[in-house]
Design a protein around this motif. Structure first.
Motif, PDB file in Angstrom:
ATOM      1  N   ASP A   1      -6.837  48.600 -20.006  1.00 11.15           N
ATOM      2  CA  ASP A   1      -8.126  48.723 -20.692  1.00 11.15           C
ATOM      3  C   ASP A   1      -8.371  50.170 -21.096  1.00 11.15           C
ATOM      4  O   ASP A   1      -7.824  51.112 -20.503  1.00 11.15           O
ATOM      5  CB  ASP A   1      -9.251  48.227 -19.790  1.00 11.15           C
ATOM      6  CG  ASP A   1     -10.503  47.895 -20.574  1.00 11.15           C
ATOM      7  OD1 ASP A   1     -10.440  47.858 -21.824  1.00 11.15           O
ATOM      8  OD2 ASP A   1     -11.556  47.657 -19.956  1.00 11.15           O
TER       9      ASP A   1
ATOM     10  N   THR B   1      -2.467  45.927 -31.196  1.00  8.15           N
ATOM     11  CA  THR B   1      -2.736  45.086 -32.360  1.00  8.15           C
ATOM     12  C   THR B   1      -3.185  45.934 -33.537  1.00  8.15           C
ATOM     13  O   THR B   1      -3.852  46.959 -33.362  1.00  8.15           O
ATOM     14  CB  THR B   1      -3.812  44.028 -32.047  1.00  8.15           C
ATOM     15  OG1 THR B   1      -4.117  43.296 -33.233  1.00  8.15           O
ATOM     16  CG2 THR B   1      -5.088  44.664 -31.536  1.00  8.15           C
TER      17      THR B   1
ATOM     18  N   CYS C   1      -2.710  46.343 -24.933  1.00  7.98           N
ATOM     19  CA  CYS C   1      -4.142  46.592 -25.130  1.00  7.98           C
ATOM     20  C   CYS C   1      -4.521  45.963 -26.467  1.00  7.98           C
ATOM     21  O   CYS C   1      -3.991  46.367 -27.510  1.00  7.98           O
ATOM     22  CB  CYS C   1      -4.470  48.085 -25.126  1.00  7.98           C
ATOM     23  SG  CYS C   1      -6.242  48.394 -25.328  1.00  7.98           S
ATOM     24  N   PHE C   2      -5.384  44.958 -26.415  1.00  8.72           N
ATOM     25  CA  PHE C   2      -5.770  44.239 -27.626  1.00  8.72           C
ATOM     26  C   PHE C   2      -7.083  44.759 -28.217  1.00  8.72           C
ATOM     27  O   PHE C   2      -7.635  44.143 -29.130  1.00  8.72           O
ATOM     28  CB  PHE C   2      -5.877  42.741 -27.326  1.00  8.72           C
ATOM     29  CG  PHE C   2      -4.629  42.155 -26.733  1.00  8.72           C
ATOM     30  CD1 PHE C   2      -3.424  42.235 -27.409  1.00  8.72           C
ATOM     31  CD2 PHE C   2      -4.653  41.546 -25.488  1.00  8.72           C
ATOM     32  CE1 PHE C   2      -2.265  41.703 -26.870  1.00  8.72           C
ATOM     33  CE2 PHE C   2      -3.502  41.006 -24.932  1.00  8.72           C
ATOM     34  CZ  PHE C   2      -2.300  41.092 -25.624  1.00  8.72           C
ATOM     35  N   ASN C   3      -7.572  45.868 -27.691  1.00 12.69           N
ATOM     36  CA  ASN C   3      -8.798  46.459 -28.225  1.00 12.69           C
ATOM     37  C   ASN C   3      -8.539  47.053 -29.606  1.00 12.69           C
ATOM     38  O   ASN C   3      -7.398  47.366 -29.969  1.00 12.69           O
ATOM     39  CB  ASN C   3      -9.304  47.568 -27.307  1.00 12.69           C
ATOM     40  CG  ASN C   3      -9.807  47.041 -25.988  1.00 12.69           C
ATOM     41  OD1 ASN C   3     -10.031  45.848 -25.830  1.00 12.69           O
ATOM     42  ND2 ASN C   3      -9.972  47.931 -25.019  1.00 12.69           N
ATOM     43  N   ARG C   4      -9.610  47.248 -30.348  1.00 10.26           N
ATOM     44  CA  ARG C   4      -9.502  48.015 -31.591  1.00 10.26           C
ATOM     45  C   ARG C   4      -8.985  49.400 -31.264  1.00 10.26           C
ATOM     46  O   ARG C   4      -9.370  49.998 -30.254  1.00 10.26           O
ATOM     47  CB  ARG C   4     -10.868  48.134 -32.271  1.00 10.26           C
ATOM     48  CG  ARG C   4     -11.382  46.855 -32.888  1.00 10.26           C
ATOM     49  CD  ARG C   4     -12.801  47.024 -33.386  1.00 10.26           C
ATOM     50  NE  ARG C   4     -13.276  45.826 -34.045  1.00 10.26           N
ATOM     51  CZ  ARG C   4     -13.272  45.635 -35.360  1.00 10.26           C
ATOM     52  NH1 ARG C   4     -12.824  46.598 -36.150  1.00 10.26           N
ATOM     53  NH2 ARG C   4     -13.699  44.510 -35.885  1.00 10.26           N
TER      54      ARG C   4
ATOM     55  N   ALA D   1     -12.878  46.839 -23.058  1.00 10.32           N
ATOM     56  CA  ALA D   1     -12.837  45.513 -23.668  1.00 10.32           C
ATOM     57  C   ALA D   1     -13.953  44.679 -23.047  1.00 10.32           C
ATOM     58  O   ALA D   1     -14.226  44.799 -21.856  1.00 10.32           O
ATOM     59  CB  ALA D   1     -11.491  44.865 -23.385  1.00 10.32           C
TER      60      ALA D   1
ATOM     61  N   THR E   1     -12.717  40.690 -25.389  1.00 10.65           N
ATOM     62  CA  THR E   1     -11.250  40.820 -25.407  1.00 10.65           C
ATOM     63  C   THR E   1     -10.676  40.829 -23.994  1.00 10.65           C
ATOM     64  O   THR E   1      -9.588  40.296 -23.752  1.00 10.65           O
ATOM     65  CB  THR E   1     -10.848  42.107 -26.151  1.00 10.65           C
ATOM     66  OG1 THR E   1     -11.433  42.091 -27.455  1.00 10.65           O
ATOM     67  CG2 THR E   1      -9.343  42.213 -26.283  1.00 10.65           C
TER      68      THR E   1
ATOM     69  N   LYS F   1      -1.399  36.113 -26.444  1.00  9.00           N
ATOM     70  CA  LYS F   1      -1.766  37.192 -25.521  1.00  9.00           C
ATOM     71  C   LYS F   1      -1.272  36.917 -24.104  1.00  9.00           C
ATOM     72  O   LYS F   1      -1.025  37.853 -23.334  1.00  9.00           O
ATOM     73  CB  LYS F   1      -3.283  37.385 -25.522  1.00  9.00           C
ATOM     74  CG  LYS F   1      -3.828  37.990 -26.806  1.00  9.00           C
ATOM     75  CD  LYS F   1      -5.352  37.989 -26.828  1.00  9.00           C
ATOM     76  CE  LYS F   1      -5.880  38.575 -28.134  1.00  9.00           C
ATOM     77  NZ  LYS F   1      -7.350  38.508 -28.234  1.00  9.00           N
TER      78      LYS F   1
ATOM     79  N   ASP G   1     -10.397  37.353 -23.030  1.00 10.48           N
ATOM     80  CA  ASP G   1      -9.195  36.745 -23.609  1.00 10.48           C
ATOM     81  C   ASP G   1      -7.993  36.967 -22.701  1.00 10.48           C
ATOM     82  O   ASP G   1      -7.215  36.043 -22.424  1.00 10.48           O
ATOM     83  CB  ASP G   1      -8.899  37.359 -24.982  1.00 10.48           C
ATOM     84  CG  ASP G   1      -9.948  37.033 -26.026  1.00 10.48           C
ATOM     85  OD1 ASP G   1     -10.756  36.116 -25.795  1.00 10.48           O
ATOM     86  OD2 ASP G   1      -9.948  37.701 -27.085  1.00 10.48           O
TER      87      ASP G   1
ATOM     88  N   HIS H   1      -4.383  32.845 -30.466  1.00 15.14           N
ATOM     89  CA  HIS H   1      -4.446  34.178 -29.872  1.00 15.14           C
ATOM     90  C   HIS H   1      -4.406  34.162 -28.348  1.00 15.14           C
ATOM     91  O   HIS H   1      -3.787  35.039 -27.733  1.00 15.14           O
ATOM     92  CB  HIS H   1      -5.657  34.961 -30.408  1.00 15.14           C
ATOM     93  CG  HIS H   1      -6.970  34.577 -29.815  1.00 15.14           C
ATOM     94  ND1 HIS H   1      -7.641  35.397 -28.960  1.00 15.14           N
ATOM     95  CD2 HIS H   1      -7.737  33.482 -29.970  1.00 15.14           C
ATOM     96  CE1 HIS H   1      -8.783  34.827 -28.609  1.00 15.14           C
ATOM     97  NE2 HIS H   1      -8.858  33.667 -29.211  1.00 15.14           N
TER      98      HIS H   1
END
Length: 845
Positions: free
Chosen positions: A727, A678, A648-651, A733, A736, A719, A739, A715
């Motif tokens: 998600d 991340t 999961c690349f979300n904040r 996202a 993202t 990824k 991405d 990135h």
């Protein structure tokens, strides 16, 4: 600009002469001796008895109307009273009398200088220029008075945009003055305006050297040095001089704010930060105990910290915040400032932010609650966050039901509220309360755009309104492909920049591309008053303003409340209702906002046939596959100790306790898996909390991977090594997710009630593979576990997604723009047909 001698601002008095009908005190002497009357007049002026002095001036005119003494007394008295018309009238008589006489007496030069001031005050530039020039040429005049005349002559030239003559006059002024600081200051500041920065810096250094105790001179000198991009040896020497001047100031209370401002974020060089550090703090601490400085220091803290971090002094920035935090008699308001500074984009110390804001809230600072909630959410202290959130929701309900709504109108930003668990009705009420001030102001105004026409033979004007005209922001990245895709024969595109610093913040190449597309239709409004900006936009006769901000960033909704276009449409930048009654439409689709949910929006809905959120990855990253080997820093991506890599690349702020518990249940069943997160906007405390929660759920912390943020060039490639993107259901996202899909990573999504929780699901209607939409939480978990046990299915999904993404509508900007243009024309026709506005649906062609 600095005028000399100083004179008072005009206070719009009526004329004080007899022709104006103003009753005045008589002159206290009836002597027939002219010199006695002059002495009396001078005494009255010195005692500020200007009305009586005017009477004495009239008495002098009784001796002779061709003697300038009486006019001189009247002119000076009127000048001090602020009646510049009266002063100018007397000076006109002086000019007539002395036009053929040489200026060989000191008092005549002083009189001419005074008349120049009168004429300058009523913008009679030619007469002022003549008077100052004559005064400067007077013999027997004191050198300082000659300097004043040249200085004011320079100001007059400057106001007439004659920079060359102005600089010449300022430099002449410096030659005659024993203290030429002001002449150097005027010359230097004008050179800054004309772009001659290095020469300006030299003159401003002279100004600061001439009057080193004048903090304004120091600030101007420091500011000029900060603008120089390629300092010469001379500039380095000037920086050294500035350093010495600042060090000489010491830590006196009166210079504390200047030290704080100049040394911490005005001075460009970081060579001296270690010398300045103790001085800054010492000055700050002394000033803290002076109530007149306290508020000013706290207002500067965020900028000080930002500049120190830019100079590489993170530890010094933290040191200052810690010391401030621990000062005695610290107030809740001060703690709020310190806590939000810890959480700023420059520092991102959410652990200390939460600690300081907790103190502020417990001391009764309710305005600190939103920032405190954000810090708790970011550090994954979910139980404490939810207890405060629950209390806040109850308070919101109570205040909404009460009459005194003003206490909480702008309590929690709707943009921040997207991260928390509000149901649709709660979110609507929150947005309406937050928007209530602007709604009330808008209700008082007539629309500033009476323009109501749509000529099918002329282009429709669409204006994109954003504070993110920069390549580093997702909206900025998306905007250029959209601008390029518009049909220029049918659409006239405008770019409205709402950021105070404008487009110059961005990459030069990207900036030139945007300006090429917008041309003269690029308009910067970020630093304008709302009424002025709306008036300027109204002149453009805009059909639709597309607000890409919503409540995010530098939103500038205060400009839009004037309705400077026929229609205002919110789109892309903010996934929710604005609560603003002057926003007509929200761009969305039938998945993100099902028509049954329209009652939870103050806007009407413009529904696109596919996903309303287009992705520009094809334009930005191209279609060639990246087959590089895995970089050593990502060695853990090599699949030698696991079989499935969830990511999961979300904040981290988008994760809540329910999502985390769901992921831990997946990890427990998929014991051959890792979870990759991340560290974007994540603190040390966040990572520690998540590892502790994993261990409590029976998942070894070694199965959690925390990576540093990726470079923009790498990135997508990095990824792409993930197997499945999980998600976050509460807040999806958006870019993202694009991405992940463009990298060939399939994703599992779970749509909930809010628009922010359904956007990823809407992507599935624009791309035929790569998105698995779960029906409920159990389905979400079962899908993930199933994929962990069928690696061949993951591989085949990746291959299929990499083929089909190239043809999908989700990444087709041209397709999106065509539908968007049709949608805009549809809502304009509804508006112009005087039909009741309603939701508008764009059907697939």
């Amino acid at each position: 600009m600095r005028f000399y001698p100083l004179f008072r601002a005009c206070i719009n008095l009526t004329w004080l002469l007899a022709v104006c009908g103003v009753q005045r005190k008589p002159c206290p002497t009836s002597s027939s001796d002219k010199l006695s009357v002059i002495e009396t007049a001078e005494r009255l002026i010195a005692e500020s008895q200007f009305h009586a002095a005017i009477s004495c001036g009239e008495q002098l005119l009784g001796f002779s109307v061709e003697d300038s003494a009486g006019y001189d007394v009247i002119a000076r008295s009127c000048l001090y009273l602020g009646d510049f018309q009266c002063c100018a009238k007397s000076c006109a008589s002086i000019r007539r009398i002395r036009s053929h006489q040489a200026c060989n007496e000191a008092h005549v030069g002083t009189m001419l200088l005074m008349c120049g001031n009168c004429w300058a005050s009523i913008e009679s530039w030619i007469l002022a220029q003549e008077a100052y020039s004559m005064a400067a040429s007077c013999s027997n005049l004191v050198a300082d008075t000659i300097s004043h005349a040249y200085n004011n002559l320079g100001n007059v030239y400057r106001l007439q945009k004659n920079s060359e003559q102005a600089i010449f006059a300022y430099l002449n002024a410096s030659k005659f003055s024993a203290s030429p600081a002001d002449s150097y200051f005027n010359a230097g500041s004008l050179l800054l305006e004309t772009g001659e920065v290095e020469r300006a810096s030299y003159l401003l250094m002279q100004s600061a050297t001439s009057e080193p105790s004048n903090l304004e001179n120091l600030r101007a000198f420091a500011n000029s040095l900060s603008i120089l991009e390629h300092p010469s040896p001379e500039v380095v020497e000037m920086e050294s001089r500035l350093r010495q001047m600042i060090l000489r100031l010491g830590d006196k209370i009166d210079s504390a704010l200047a030290l704080f401002e100049i040394a911490a974020f005005r001075l460009k060089s970081n060579l001296y930060k270690e010398e300045f550090a103790p001085m800054i703090y010492s000055a700050m601490r002394r000033s803290w105990y002076e109530s007149r400085h306290r508020e000013s220091i706290m207002a500067l803290v965020p900028e000080i910290v930002k500049r120190l971090i830019q100079l590489g002094s993170v530890n010094l920035a933290k040191f200052i915040l810690f010391r401030l935090r621990d000062l005695p008699s610290i107030t809740a308001l001060d703690l709020w400032t310190i806590g939000t500074t810890f959480a700023s984009n420059e520092m991102r110390d959410y652990d200390n932010s939460a600690s300081v804001l907790r103190r502020a809230v417990k001391m009764g600072q309710k305005n600190a609650i939103p920032a405190f909630l954000s810090a708790l959410q970011t550090t994954c202290n979910w139980e404490e966050m939810e207890s405060y959130l629950s209390g806040m929701k109850e308070e919101l309900k109570a205040i909404r039901a009460a009459t005194a709504k003003s206490k909480i109108k702008r309590f929690l930003s709707p943009y921040e509220a997207l991260y928390f668990n509000f149901d649709a009705l709660e979110f609507l009420h929150l947005a309406q309360m937050y928007a209530s001030d602007l709604n009330m102001e808008a209700a008082k105004l007539a629309p500033s755009a009476p323009f109501r026409s749509l000529d099918i033979h002329r282009p429709v004007s669409i204006a994109y309104f954003s504070s993110d005209f920069k390549l580093s922001h997702p909206i900025g990245q998306l905007l250029l492909p959209i601008l390029e895709a518009h049909n220029k024969k049918q659409v006239k595109v405008f770019c409205l920049d709402a950021h105070p610093k404008g487009i110059n913040r961005s990459n030069v190449n990207w900036r030139s591309e945007v300006l090429r597309e917008c041309g003269s239709q690029y308009i910067a409004v970020g630093d304008m008053r709302s009424s002025k900006a709306a008036s300027l936009l109204n002149q453009q006769k805009l059909h639709v303003i597309v607000n890409l901000n919503g409540w995010s960033g530098e939103d500038r909704n205060d400009i839009l409340l004037h309705r400077p276009a026929m229609l205002i449409l919110n789109a892309l930048g903010y996934a929710g209702t604005s609560g603003l009654r002057f926003v007509d439409y929200l761009l969305t689709d039938r998945v993100s906002t099902p028509p049954d949910y329209s009652s939870f929006f103050t806007e009407n809905l413009l529904l696109l046939p596919s996903s309303h959120h287009v992705l520009a990855h094809k334009n930005l990253f191209g279609t060639r596959a990246d087959v590089r080997p895995v970089p050593e820093e990502y060695h853990w991506l090599r699949k030698d100790h696991y079989e499935i890599l969830f990511a999961c690349f979300n904040r981290v702020k988008k994760i809540n306790h329910r999502t985390w518990d769901s992921w831990m249940r997946i990890m427990t069943q998929a014991n051959n898996s890792l979870l990759w997160l991340t560290r974007l906007a994540m603190s040390d405390g966040t990572e520690k909390n998540l590892k502790s929660r994993a261990m409590n759920a029976g998942v070894n912390e070694s199965r959690l991977i925390f990576s540093t943020p990726f470079s923009s060039s790498d990135h997508i490639f990095i990824k792409g090594h993930a197997d499945v993107f999980l998600d976050t259901p509460n807040y999806n996202a958006h870019v993202t997710a694009g991405d992940a899909l463009w990298a060939g990573v399939s994703m599992i999504v779970l749509p909930l009630e809010s628009m922010a929780s359904r956007i990823s699901s809407s992507f599935s209607f624009a791309i035929s593979s790569g998105i698995l939409v779960a029906r409920n939480e159990k389905d979400y978990e079962d899908m993930a576990v199933k994929l962990s046990r069928r690696k061949e299915l993951v591989t085949s999904m990746k291959l299929r997604l990499n083929r089909e993404k190239l043809l999908s509508r989700l990444f087709n900007v041209v397709y999106w723009v065509e539908n968007f243009e049709r949608g805009v024309k549809c809502i304009l026709e509804l508006q112009l047909g005087d039909r009741t506005r309603s939701n508008a649906i764009v059907h697939t062609r």
